[in-house]
Each structure stands twice: as structure tokens, then as C-alpha cells.
Design a protein around this motif. Structure first.
Motif, PDB file in Angstrom:
ATOM      1  N   TYR A 102      -7.124   9.260 -17.868  1.00  0.00           N
ATOM      2  CA  TYR A 102      -5.990   9.096 -16.950  1.00  0.00           C
ATOM      3  C   TYR A 102      -5.865  10.264 -16.342  1.00  0.00           C
ATOM      4  O   TYR A 102      -5.622  10.574 -15.095  1.00  0.00           O
ATOM      5  N   ASP A 103      -5.838  11.541 -17.170  1.00  0.00           N
ATOM      6  CA  ASP A 103      -5.793  12.640 -16.724  1.00  0.00           C
ATOM      7  C   ASP A 103      -6.790  13.216 -15.854  1.00  0.00           C
ATOM      8  O   ASP A 103      -6.463  13.675 -14.793  1.00  0.00           O
ATOM      9  N   PRO A 109      -2.081   0.282 -22.969  1.00  0.00           N
ATOM     10  CA  PRO A 109      -2.931   1.308 -22.116  1.00  0.00           C
ATOM     11  C   PRO A 109      -4.431   0.582 -21.762  1.00  0.00           C
ATOM     12  O   PRO A 109      -4.932   0.014 -22.908  1.00  0.00           O
ATOM     13  N   LEU A 110      -4.862   0.792 -20.910  1.00  0.00           N
ATOM     14  CA  LEU A 110      -6.192   0.397 -20.592  1.00  0.00           C
ATOM     15  C   LEU A 110      -7.223   1.442 -20.809  1.00  0.00           C
ATOM     16  O   LEU A 110      -8.508   1.366 -20.912  1.00  0.00           O
ATOM     17  N   VAL A 111      -6.768   2.975 -20.550  1.00  0.00           N
ATOM     18  CA  VAL A 111      -7.862   3.953 -20.759  1.00  0.00           C
ATOM     19  C   VAL A 111      -7.472   5.032 -21.748  1.00  0.00           C
ATOM     20  O   VAL A 111      -5.952   5.141 -21.816  1.00  0.00           O
ATOM     21  N   PRO A 112      -7.935   5.885 -22.300  1.00  0.00           N
ATOM     22  CA  PRO A 112      -7.328   7.011 -23.110  1.00  0.00           C
ATOM     23  C   PRO A 112      -6.620   7.954 -21.831  1.00  0.00           C
ATOM     24  O   PRO A 112      -6.775   8.102 -21.063  1.00  0.00           O
ATOM     25  N   ASP A 113      -5.875   8.542 -22.597  1.00  0.00           N
ATOM     26  CA  ASP A 113      -4.928   9.542 -21.968  1.00  0.00           C
ATOM     27  C   ASP A 113      -5.814  10.673 -21.254  1.00  0.00           C
ATOM     28  O   ASP A 113      -5.496  10.897 -19.944  1.00  0.00           O
ATOM     29  N   TYR A 128       0.321   1.263 -19.185  1.00  0.00           N
ATOM     30  CA  TYR A 128       1.025   2.121 -20.357  1.00  0.00           C
ATOM     31  C   TYR A 128       2.423   2.170 -20.671  1.00  0.00           C
ATOM     32  O   TYR A 128       2.595   2.048 -21.644  1.00  0.00           O
ATOM     33  N   HIS A 129       2.810   2.584 -19.295  1.00  0.00           N
ATOM     34  CA  HIS A 129       4.397   2.589 -19.631  1.00  0.00           C
ATOM     35  C   HIS A 129       5.409   1.320 -19.610  1.00  0.00           C
ATOM     36  O   HIS A 129       6.442   1.225 -19.778  1.00  0.00           O
ATOM     37  N   TYR A 132      -2.929   1.974 -14.396  1.00  0.00           N
ATOM     38  CA  TYR A 132      -3.021   2.415 -15.507  1.00  0.00           C
ATOM     39  C   TYR A 132      -1.630   2.845 -16.165  1.00  0.00           C
ATOM     40  O   TYR A 132      -1.273   2.632 -17.219  1.00  0.00           O
ATOM     41  N   SER A 133      -0.946   3.429 -15.299  1.00  0.00           N
ATOM     42  CA  SER A 133       0.469   3.858 -15.614  1.00  0.00           C
ATOM     43  C   SER A 133       1.368   2.503 -15.870  1.00  0.00           C
ATOM     44  O   SER A 133       2.113   2.532 -16.792  1.00  0.00           O
TER      45      SER A 133
HETATM   46  C1  LIG Z   1      -2.892  13.987 -20.633  1.00  0.00           C
HETATM   47  C2  LIG Z   1      -2.079  12.874 -20.767  1.00  0.00           C
HETATM   48  C3  LIG Z   1      -2.135  12.180 -19.770  1.00  0.00           C
HETATM   49  C4  LIG Z   1      -1.425  10.998 -19.565  1.00  0.00           C
HETATM   50  C5  LIG Z   1      -0.463  10.606 -20.549  1.00  0.00           C
HETATM   51  C6  LIG Z   1       0.433   9.517 -20.610  1.00  0.00           C
HETATM   52  N1  LIG Z   1      -0.158   8.285 -19.726  1.00  0.00           N
HETATM   53  C7  LIG Z   1      -1.275   7.717 -20.137  1.00  0.00           C
HETATM   54  C8  LIG Z   1      -1.738   6.605 -19.499  1.00  0.00           C
HETATM   55  C9  LIG Z   1      -2.979   6.011 -20.090  1.00  0.00           C
HETATM   56  N2  LIG Z   1      -3.566   6.418 -21.157  1.00  0.00           N
HETATM   57  O1  LIG Z   1      -3.366   5.072 -19.466  1.00  0.00           O
HETATM   58  C10 LIG Z   1      -1.006   6.284 -18.278  1.00  0.00           C
HETATM   59  C11 LIG Z   1       0.033   6.964 -17.750  1.00  0.00           C
HETATM   60  C12 LIG Z   1       0.504   8.117 -18.598  1.00  0.00           C
HETATM   61  O2  LIG Z   1       1.412   8.721 -18.224  1.00  0.00           O
HETATM   62  C13 LIG Z   1      -0.390  11.547 -21.572  1.00  0.00           C
HETATM   63  C14 LIG Z   1       0.577  10.987 -22.765  1.00  0.00           C
HETATM   64  C15 LIG Z   1      -1.099  12.663 -21.863  1.00  0.00           C
END
Ligand SMILES: Cc1ccc(Cn2cc(C(N)=O)ccc2=O)c(C)c1
Length: 325
Positions: free
Chosen positions: A38-39, A31-35, A25-26, A21-22
Motif C-alpha cells: 500500500y505504502d 486487507p488485500l495487500v501488505p502494508d 483494510y479500514h 485497498y483502503s
Molecule cells: C506503511 C503503512 C501503510 C499503510 C498502513 C495501513 N493501511 C494498510 C492498507 C493495506 N495493507 O491494504 C490500506 C490502507 C492503510 O491505511 C500501515 C499500518 C502502514
């Protein structure tokens, strides 16, 4: 389900899932999933790691922010020096550069790899069996400072290469930079806290990497863009600089998507004109273009003069007018 058993298999699966996922996203900006998802996974991994710390994987995202290094940053000799680039100031010097290379390499037309010159800090990353073991600043090109603890906090720095068959040793060079939006936000927060503003994104990135406390660095919007393979053992790199960067992209590094392979000096001049147009609209500062002979064999044949390679040259844009306060 969040009632998954606390097993080593689940911990490894969650670690790999979070790293996928990271990376998306980075590094790929897709992004593959909503934040929130991921959280949720991140918190689930933390629950297992708290109960079984002995299972924690070295590339777990929870291991990015560690403790301050005991005695500041030590100085380390680069395996291969990180050298500087000659500068070209106008089209004629580009033509001279190309003619010199044609003559020395005996080739009628040279293939170049063109990349934007990011305005940040150059660093060198060392991976052993695919794991990040050290991050150094460029320093004076021969010796750099060990800022591994701060480097690990940067999401676009892979803690582990995305391959089951990594080279035994790989050193990657890249630029750490702060995107314009992150810089503006950082200065807005500084103003709200009555703190001094940073002069420009390059200074903000430099200041962020010099922090002794990785927690401070972790809170700064830094990005790594890989720009070359510095050294490798047990792996024969492709004979094209461009293909080498594509390999780095597969292994988990962000490489600049404006990178382009062109033919001859006209290709270089066209690229410069094109990027001059695009420059102000980019989400990060660039201070020029770097041109490299694409063939690694030709690079080796051309070698270096003093400390700058014969096979590469940078060309800077006119300095931007400073914003008047
Ligand atoms: C709560 C939260 C969790 C993560 C992130 C940022 N983020 C998102 C993803 C994702 N969407 O795949 C993957 C790694 C990551 O670092 C934010 C801005 C806020």
C-alpha cells in the motif's frame, strides 16, 4: 512496475487502487495487500501528484489531511434534525414500546432492526454526486458544527461513494468512536509524554474531533460506523432500515456487523441478553442497544413525539463499574 509513465490515466488508476485497498483494510477489515505494498503505491501516486498537482483527484488519499479551517468551526443547520432517543430501562418498557407500535400501526407483529449503541459521537455526512462535501457534529440536534477538515482524516469515512451512479444528494448519519485498543495506546503515549490521560474512549474521540489542526485528528485512531440514511435526493431508499444500511455498506461505509433484524419484542429481548454477554469482549465500548422499526413506511406513519421518534428506543446497560486507579 515503478517506472510507469506520469500520465493522468496512471494517476487515476493508482488513486482508485489505493481507495480499494483502503476500503478493504479500514472498512471491511480484510486487507488485500501488505502494508508495504500500500505504502509503495501511495508514494508512487505522490510522485505523480507532485509533478502534476492539477491532476490530483478529490478522493485521493493524499487529500485527507488538509489545513486548519480559517475561522474555527462554523455552525450549520442540519437538513433533517438529528434527534435523540427515548430510553427503555427494563423488559416491561420494551413490551410497552412494542404494544404501542402494534396498536398504532395495526400490525400484530413488528420487525425490528437491532444495533449496538456505540459510545462515541454522532455526526452527519453530506455527499453531493457521490463526493463528501461536509461533515457536521450532532450539536443540539438542529444545528451542528462543521468539522469537515477533521472528518476527512478518518480512513473509514469514504471521500467518494463506491458507485458510478450515486444519489445527487445523500446525508448519512453515523458514530465516530475510538476502539479500546487505540484508546489504551493513546493513553500510553500520553503517559510517556507526561500528558494527561483521557478518561474514556468517548472523551478521547470527542477531544480528537474538536482539534482545530486536522494533523492532530489524523493521528488519532478514530472509526466511523454508519447507522442511518438521514436524507436523500434523487434516490428512493429501500423500505427497510436494515436494507438501507446494507446499501450504505456497498457504497463504502462501515456498518456494525452485529446489526440484526428480529421479530417482535421477544426478538428484541433475546438480542439484548445476547449482547449483554458479548459486551465486554467487543473491541469498542457500547452503552446499550438501539431498536428501530425496520419498515420505513411504518416509521413515517408512527412519526415523532416532541423530538424523539415513536418508532425507536434505546435501552442502556447498567453503568460499568469505573476502574479504580
Ligand atoms: C506503511 C503503512 C501503510 C499503510 C498502513 C495501513 N493501511 C494498510 C492498507 C493495506 N495493507 O491494504 C490500506 C490502507 C492503510 O491505511 C500501515 C499500518 C502502514
Amino acid at each position: 512496475s515503478d517506472h510507469q509513465a506520469f500520465t493522468l490515466e496512471n494517476l487515476k488508476a493508482l488513486t482508485n487502487q489505493l481507495n480499494d485497498y483502503s476500503y478493504a483494510y479500514h472498512v471491511k477489515d480484510e486487507p488485500l495487500v501488505p502494508d508495504a505494498e500500500y505504502d509503495r503505491c501511495y508514494r508512487e501516486l505522490q510522485k505523480i501528484e507532485v509533478k502534476h498537482p492539477e491532476w490530483i483527484q478529490p478522493d485521493s488519499p493524499t487529500q485527507r489531511v488538509g489545513e486548519k479551517p480559517d475561522n474555527g468551526f462554523s455552525s450549520v443547520l442540519h437538513t433533517v434534525p438529528m434527534l435523540s432517543l427515548d430510553n427503555a430501562f427494563d423488559n416491561d418498557s420494551m413490551v410497552d414500546f412494542d404494544e404501542r407500535i402494534q396498536k398504532l400501526s395495526g400490525k400484530a407483529s413488528i420487525t425490528y432492526c437491532c444495533e449496538p449503541k456505540l459510545d462515541g459521537l454522532a455526526i452527519s455526512l453530506r455527499y453531493e454526486d457521490g463526493h463528501l462535501v461536509r461533515g457536521l457534529t450532532r450539536g443540539d440536534g438542529l444545528t451542528g458544527e462543521d468539522i469537515t477538515s477533521n472528518i476527512k482524516t478518518i480512513y473509514s469515512v469514504p471521500l467518494k461513494l463506491r458507485t458510478e451512479t450515486p444519489p445527487p444528494v445523500l446525508e448519512v448519519r453515523g458514530e465516530i468512536y475510538m476502539p479500546k485498543a487505540g484508546f489504551e495506546k493513546l493513553n500510553q503515549i500520553a503517559a510517556e509524554k507526561g500528558e494527561k490521560a483521557f478518561v474514556n474512549p468517548r472523551n478521547a474521540a470527542a477531544g480528537s474531533l474538536r482539534q482545530l489542526d486536522p494533523k492532530v485528528t489524523a493521528a488519532r485512531p478514530l472509526v466511523l460506523c454508519a447507522y442511518s440514511i438521514g436524507y436523500a435526493e434523487g434516490w428512493s431508499q429501500p423500505d427497510s432500515h436494515y436494507d438501507g444500511l446494507l446499501q450504505l455498506s456497498e457504497w463504502g461505509f462501515k456498518v456494525n456487523d452485529l446489526m440484526s433484524r428480529v421479530e417482535g419484542v421477544q426478538g428484541c429481548l433475546d438480542y439484548f441478553a445476547q449482547l449483554s454477554e458479548q459486551r465486554d469482549g467487543l473491541s469498542y465500548d457500547i452503552d446499550g442497544i438501539v431498536y428501530k422499526v425496520d419498515s420505513i413506511a411504518q416509521q413515517k406513519q408512527l412519526g415523532f413525539v416532541a423530538r424523539a421518534p415513536r418508532w425507536a428506543i434505546a435501552r442502556k446497560f447498567p453503568a460499568q463499574e469505573e476502574v479504580t486507579q
